[in-house]
Design a protein around this motif. Structure first.
Motif, short mmCIF file in Angstrom:
data_model
loop_
_atom_site.label_atom_id
_atom_site.label_comp_id
_atom_site.label_asym_id
_atom_site.label_seq_id
_atom_site.Cartn_x
_atom_site.Cartn_y
_atom_site.Cartn_z
N ASP A 90 -1.27 2.54 7.65
CA ASP A 90 -0.22 1.93 6.83
C ASP A 90 1.00 2.85 6.77
O ASP A 90 2.14 2.39 6.82
N MET A 91 0.75 4.15 6.68
CA MET A 91 1.86 5.11 6.60
C MET A 91 2.59 5.20 7.94
O MET A 91 3.83 5.26 7.97
N ILE A 92 1.86 5.19 9.05
CA ILE A 92 2.50 5.24 10.38
C ILE A 92 3.34 3.99 10.60
O ILE A 92 4.46 4.07 11.12
N LYS A 93 2.82 2.84 10.21
CA LYS A 93 3.60 1.60 10.31
C LYS A 93 4.91 1.73 9.52
O LYS A 93 5.99 1.38 10.00
N ALA A 94 4.83 2.28 8.32
CA ALA A 94 6.03 2.47 7.49
C ALA A 94 7.00 3.45 8.14
O ALA A 94 8.21 3.22 8.12
N VAL A 95 6.49 4.54 8.74
CA VAL A 95 7.37 5.49 9.45
C VAL A 95 8.15 4.77 10.54
O VAL A 95 9.36 4.96 10.68
N GLN A 96 7.47 3.94 11.31
CA GLN A 96 8.15 3.21 12.39
C GLN A 96 9.23 2.28 11.85
O GLN A 96 10.34 2.23 12.39
N ILE B 106 4.72 7.80 0.46
CA ILE B 106 3.45 8.02 -0.24
C ILE B 106 2.58 6.77 -0.17
O ILE B 106 3.09 5.65 -0.14
N PRO B 107 1.26 6.97 -0.18
CA PRO B 107 0.40 5.81 -0.43
C PRO B 107 0.43 5.53 -1.94
O PRO B 107 0.58 6.45 -2.74
N PHE C 147 -12.31 8.88 7.07
CA PHE C 147 -11.98 8.53 8.45
C PHE C 147 -11.83 7.03 8.66
O PHE C 147 -11.08 6.59 9.51
N ASP C 148 -12.52 6.23 7.88
CA ASP C 148 -12.46 4.78 8.06
C ASP C 148 -11.43 4.11 7.15
O ASP C 148 -11.40 2.90 7.03
N ASN C 149 -10.57 4.90 6.54
CA ASN C 149 -9.55 4.36 5.63
C ASN C 149 -8.29 4.01 6.43
O ASN C 149 -7.89 4.75 7.32
N SER C 150 -7.65 2.93 6.07
CA SER C 150 -6.46 2.47 6.82
C SER C 150 -5.15 3.04 6.28
O SER C 150 -4.09 2.71 6.79
N VAL C 151 -5.19 3.91 5.27
CA VAL C 151 -3.95 4.38 4.65
C VAL C 151 -3.04 5.10 5.66
O VAL C 151 -1.82 4.94 5.63
N ILE C 152 -3.60 5.89 6.57
CA ILE C 152 -2.77 6.57 7.55
C ILE C 152 -2.10 5.55 8.48
O ILE C 152 -0.92 5.69 8.80
N LYS D 292 0.78 -1.24 0.00
CA LYS D 292 0.00 0.00 0.00
C LYS D 292 0.81 1.29 0.00
O LYS D 292 0.28 2.34 -0.35
N VAL D 293 2.08 1.22 0.40
CA VAL D 293 2.88 2.45 0.48
C VAL D 293 4.25 2.25 -0.13
O VAL D 293 4.73 1.13 -0.29
N LEU D 294 4.89 3.38 -0.46
CA LEU D 294 6.23 3.39 -1.01
C LEU D 294 6.99 4.55 -0.37
O LEU D 294 6.44 5.64 -0.22
N ALA D 295 8.24 4.30 0.01
CA ALA D 295 9.09 5.36 0.55
C ALA D 295 10.37 5.40 -0.27
O ALA D 295 10.94 4.36 -0.61
#
Length: 112
Positions: free
Chosen positions: A61-67, A41-42, A54-59, A23-26
């Motif tokens: 997914d992005m927080i997981k990637a940041v960690q 980015i997503p 609000f019910d989307n999981s993209v944020i 779902k994401v790319l860095a």
């Protein structure tokens, strides 16, 4: 669609990838403002953070990637900054939701 980050996500434009999942790319920023400057980015196109339902999981997914990236880049102990610019007055220059992850130097506030 003529979106720079969509073209990077699809592989049409090359990038220096540091993390990728379904779902994401860095990738490393081409004009870094710190020793570590990564753009996250997503893969799905959202113009900015205001478009995320609000019910989307993209944020999440992005927080997981940041960690994961913070640990991978050795920044989890010393700290780092995550920035999201939204629209023109917020400093957004590419109309695709993205986070900047900056680290490996002492960052000041305000940034400018």
């Amino acid at each position: 669609m003529d979106c720079l980050f969509c073209k990077i996500a699809s592989g049409e434009i090359p990038s220096t990838k540091v993390y990728e999942d379904a779902k994401v790319l860095a990738f490393r920023d081409i004009s870094p403002q710190a020793p570590v400057h990564i753009v996250l980015i997503p893969k799905a196109h959202y113009e900015n953070i205001l478009e995320i339902p609000f019910d989307n999981s993209v944020i999440n997914d992005m927080i997981k990637a940041v960690q994961i990236i913070a640990k991978q880049e050795g920044m989890e102990d010393e700290g780092f900054r995550v920035v999201n610019n939204c629209k023109e007055f917020g400093g957004q220059t590419v109309d695709h939701l993205h986070f900047h992850i900056l680290g490996k130097r002492k960052l000041t506030w305000p940034p400018g």
